[in-house]
Design an enzyme around this catalytic site. Structure first.
Site, PDB file in Angstrom:
ATOM      1  CG  HIS A 197      33.709 -27.361 -46.754  1.00  0.00           C
ATOM      2  ND1 HIS A 197      34.302 -26.636 -47.751  1.00  0.00           N
ATOM      3  CD2 HIS A 197      34.047 -26.774 -45.589  1.00  0.00           C
ATOM      4  CE1 HIS A 197      34.983 -25.648 -47.199  1.00  0.00           C
ATOM      5  NE2 HIS A 197      34.839 -25.698 -45.891  1.00  0.00           N
ATOM      6  CG  ASP A 235      32.989 -26.260 -37.444  1.00  0.00           C
ATOM      7  OD1 ASP A 235      34.021 -25.960 -36.840  1.00  0.00           O
ATOM      8  OD2 ASP A 235      32.418 -25.497 -38.235  1.00  0.00           O
TER       9      ASP A 235
HETATM   10  N1  ACO Z   1      23.131 -32.167 -44.043  1.00  0.00           N
HETATM   11  C1  ACO Z   1      22.297 -32.634 -44.994  1.00  0.00           C
HETATM   12  N2  ACO Z   1      22.356 -32.278 -46.298  1.00  0.00           N
HETATM   13  C2  ACO Z   1      23.334 -31.420 -46.642  1.00  0.00           C
HETATM   14  C3  ACO Z   1      24.252 -30.903 -45.700  1.00  0.00           C
HETATM   15  C4  ACO Z   1      24.127 -31.314 -44.358  1.00  0.00           C
HETATM   16  N3  ACO Z   1      24.934 -30.848 -43.433  1.00  0.00           N
HETATM   17  N4  ACO Z   1      25.092 -30.083 -46.338  1.00  0.00           N
HETATM   18  C5  ACO Z   1      24.730 -30.064 -47.623  1.00  0.00           C
HETATM   19  N5  ACO Z   1      23.668 -30.864 -47.799  1.00  0.00           N
HETATM   20  C6  ACO Z   1      22.977 -31.109 -49.076  1.00  0.00           C
HETATM   21  C7  ACO Z   1      21.962 -29.991 -49.361  1.00  0.00           C
HETATM   22  O1  ACO Z   1      20.712 -30.267 -48.816  1.00  0.00           O
HETATM   23  C8  ACO Z   1      21.978 -29.941 -50.863  1.00  0.00           C
HETATM   24  O2  ACO Z   1      21.202 -30.999 -51.341  1.00  0.00           O
HETATM   25  P1  ACO Z   1      20.286 -30.821 -52.671  1.00  0.00           P
HETATM   26  O3  ACO Z   1      21.279 -30.570 -53.772  1.00  0.00           O
HETATM   27  O4  ACO Z   1      19.562 -32.108 -52.783  1.00  0.00           O
HETATM   28  O5  ACO Z   1      19.405 -29.635 -52.412  1.00  0.00           O
HETATM   29  C9  ACO Z   1      23.435 -30.254 -51.229  1.00  0.00           C
HETATM   30  O6  ACO Z   1      23.916 -31.052 -50.147  1.00  0.00           O
HETATM   31  C10 ACO Z   1      24.289 -29.011 -51.410  1.00  0.00           C
HETATM   32  O7  ACO Z   1      24.176 -28.237 -50.194  1.00  0.00           O
HETATM   33  P2  ACO Z   1      24.264 -26.672 -50.134  1.00  0.00           P
HETATM   34  O8  ACO Z   1      23.644 -26.211 -48.856  1.00  0.00           O
HETATM   35  O9  ACO Z   1      23.736 -26.072 -51.400  1.00  0.00           O
HETATM   36  O10 ACO Z   1      25.836 -26.456 -50.097  1.00  0.00           O
HETATM   37  P3  ACO Z   1      26.593 -25.115 -49.751  1.00  0.00           P
HETATM   38  O11 ACO Z   1      27.899 -25.207 -50.403  1.00  0.00           O
HETATM   39  O12 ACO Z   1      25.753 -23.931 -50.056  1.00  0.00           O
HETATM   40  O13 ACO Z   1      26.725 -25.176 -48.155  1.00  0.00           O
HETATM   41  C11 ACO Z   1      27.465 -25.711 -45.978  1.00  0.00           C
HETATM   42  C12 ACO Z   1      27.834 -25.649 -47.476  1.00  0.00           C
HETATM   43  C13 ACO Z   1      26.885 -24.356 -45.555  1.00  0.00           C
HETATM   44  C14 ACO Z   1      28.711 -25.982 -45.163  1.00  0.00           C
HETATM   45  C15 ACO Z   1      26.421 -26.842 -45.763  1.00  0.00           C
HETATM   46  O14 ACO Z   1      26.995 -28.089 -46.102  1.00  0.00           O
HETATM   47  C16 ACO Z   1      25.876 -26.868 -44.345  1.00  0.00           C
HETATM   48  O15 ACO Z   1      24.946 -26.126 -44.021  1.00  0.00           O
HETATM   49  N6  ACO Z   1      26.438 -27.749 -43.451  1.00  0.00           N
HETATM   50  C17 ACO Z   1      26.019 -27.802 -42.054  1.00  0.00           C
HETATM   51  C18 ACO Z   1      26.611 -26.672 -41.239  1.00  0.00           C
HETATM   52  C19 ACO Z   1      28.112 -26.852 -41.019  1.00  0.00           C
HETATM   53  O16 ACO Z   1      28.579 -27.909 -40.652  1.00  0.00           O
HETATM   54  N7  ACO Z   1      28.852 -25.763 -41.218  1.00  0.00           N
HETATM   55  C20 ACO Z   1      30.304 -25.738 -41.030  1.00  0.00           C
HETATM   56  C21 ACO Z   1      31.016 -25.639 -42.341  1.00  0.00           C
HETATM   57  S1  ACO Z   1      32.762 -25.747 -42.146  1.00  0.00           S
HETATM   58  C22 ACO Z   1      33.209 -24.222 -41.628  1.00  0.00           C
HETATM   59  O17 ACO Z   1      32.629 -23.205 -41.925  1.00  0.00           O
HETATM   60  C23 ACO Z   1      34.286 -24.171 -40.711  1.00  0.00           C
END
Ligand code: ACO
Length: 413
Positions: A288, A349
């Site tokens: 998140h 989710d």
């Molecule tokens: N699986 C694996 N690694 C992850 C995940 C994940 N679900 N989420 C974040 N990370 C890691 C990234 O790879 C990144 O690692 P790094 O620093 O080594 O490159 C770090 O954690 C930060 O991740 P970002 O993508 O930069 O975080 P951001 O804040 O931009 O994204 C998001 C947040 C979009 C929710 C992301 O965690 C994601 O894509 N999750 C999966 C999709 C999901 O579940 N979405 C629902 C969100 S809740 C909602 O909207 C209701």
């Protein structure tokens, strides 16, 4: 320069705010812009608040757990839109107004029924919301707070009907039927049999409340950005539904169930995670932007709702569903361990799809249910945006393209 900034911020007493501003300034210096607007405040709002370090979410100051434990959809709708919980008479009136306003024009129902099966239900929903504008020619008069509020309630009331008419392909859907609550009506739009069972109405009611609002997320930002041009509520909410459909936002609930089904069994979870990470893919339902601890909505589903559904004597649970639940539990266990240092936790989710699957709702409809909860918050933000001194959203960019160049006519011949 950094020391001057530090000095300028030293008068700020709030430590967290100080850290936040420092981070924003550092990003500005390092990158020159703010990818994904991360940490950038774009509006003042009093609708909801998140403390991401401590896993606290409040609507108008009330913790989400207390609202889910004690309130109904009508209570939370009133709270988000009007700023305070209703007294019993106000709640009764809102329920009456919602249930009395759920009808839609027959021409729009024809359009809904005629939509192609291949269209994703989220896009069916967003385009149907736009259609509703045809019955509201005065929707561009935005100056009166009470008129805006009533317009929001009218729209909230009609969203479930769009889903009911579409799924049953029946223009007479729910006509002449009475409902005890708005949550019961919503459940009726997806599963008429379960809508007669108070246990399931209550579960859906809580699920909708948990989804009610969530500060400046991608879809709420869309509402405020589109609304700031003084486009109609229909245009604003329609764009929010489109934003929510994405798998990085609300669309993740559909993807999580697909993922758990593909994994097939708890013993396959470890290798699935490894393969995903090796391929540079994210795991759906984890992570998140704001929470650095367990998402309180996800925790509520895990601790309060799922144990009710998966209780031993639950007739709705079969071995297939049980297997999905066990697979999700295994994934949670591994993820909490593996991603502890990155502070990645299950989000709402991750667990909500299991609740909806237990209600025998098809995964392609999951995100529409999210929208039926979140519309309360979207509308509250739309109304609030019109009340504060409106300034059209118009951020800037760092131009990264060609310098001015000229068309060479010969090149085009
Ligand atoms: N699986 C694996 N690694 C992850 C995940 C994940 N679900 N989420 C974040 N990370 C890691 C990234 O790879 C990144 O690692 P790094 O620093 O080594 O490159 C770090 O954690 C930060 O991740 P970002 O993508 O930069 O975080 P951001 O804040 O931009 O994204 C998001 C947040 C979009 C929710 C992301 O965690 C994601 O894509 N999750 C999966 C999709 C999901 O579940 N979405 C629902 C969100 S809740 C909602 O909207 C209701």
């Amino acid at each position: 320069m950094l020391s001057q900034i530090k000095e300028a911020l030293s008068n700020l007493e709030n430590k967290k705010l100080k850290e936040k501003y420092m981070q924003i300034i550092i990003t500005m210096f390092e990158k020159g812009y703010f990818p994904g607007l991360e940490n950038i405040p774009v509006a003042k709002s009093s609708v909801s608040n998140i403390d991401g370090e401590n896993g606290l979410l409040t609507f108008r100051g009330y913790p989400i757990q207390e609202l889910a434990n004690n309130c109904s959809y009508e209570d939370v709708c009133f709270l988000l839109l009007k700023g305070d919980l209703p007294i019993p008479q106000e709640k009764k009136e809102l329920k009456k107004q919602l249930l009395a306003s759920k009808g839609i024009d027959s021409k729009i129902k024809e359009t809904i029924i005629s939509m192609n099966d291949n269209l994703h239900p989220m896009y069916m929903l967003s385009s149907s919301v736009l259609q509703l504008q045809s019955n509201d020619p005065k929707c561009f008069d935005l100056d009166q707070y009470t008129v805006n509020l009533n317009r929001a309630i009218q729209l909230i009331a009609k969203l479930p009907t769009i889903m009911g008419v579409y799924q049953t392909q029946n223009p007479e859907f729910a006509q002449g039927k009475t409902f005890d609550s708005f949550a019961q009506y919503i459940l009726y739009c997806f599963n008429q049999e379960l809508a007669a069972k108070p246990k399931w109405v209550n579960i859906l009611d809580k699920l909708l409340i948990l989804h009610g609002d969530h500060t400046m997320n991608n879809s709420t930002f869309s509402v405020r950005a589109v609304g700031s041009s003084k486009a109609s509520i229909y245009a604003s909410i329609s764009s929010a539904i489109n934003s929510l459909s994405g798998p990085l936002h609300g669309g993740a609930n559909e993807k999580v169930i697909k993922m758990l089904t593909e994994i097939g069994a708890p013993e396959n979870v470890e290798s699935y995670i490894q393969e995903q990470l090796k391929a540079g893919e994210k795991i759906m339902g984890l992570g998140h932007r704001v929470y650095r601890t367990y998402d309180p909505r996800a925790l509520y589903l895990k601790e309060e709702i799922l144990p009710q559904i998966f209780a031993e004597d639950s007739p709705e649970v079969n071995s297939k569903l049980e297997n999905l639940y066990n697979t999700a539990q295994k994934m949670e266990e591994i993820a909490l361990n593996k991603f502890a240092d990155k502070k990645i936790f299950p989000n709402i989710d991750f667990w909500s799809g299991l609740v909806l699957r237990a209600m025998k709702i098809e995964p392609k409809y999951f995100t529409t249910i999210f929208a039926l909860g979140r519309i309360m918050g979207w509308c509250a933000h739309w109304v609030e945006n019109l009340e504060v001194k409106n300034k059209i959203f118009r951020p800037n960019q760092l131009y990264d393209g060609f310098n001015t160049r000229h068309v060479l006519r010969d090149q085009l011949k």
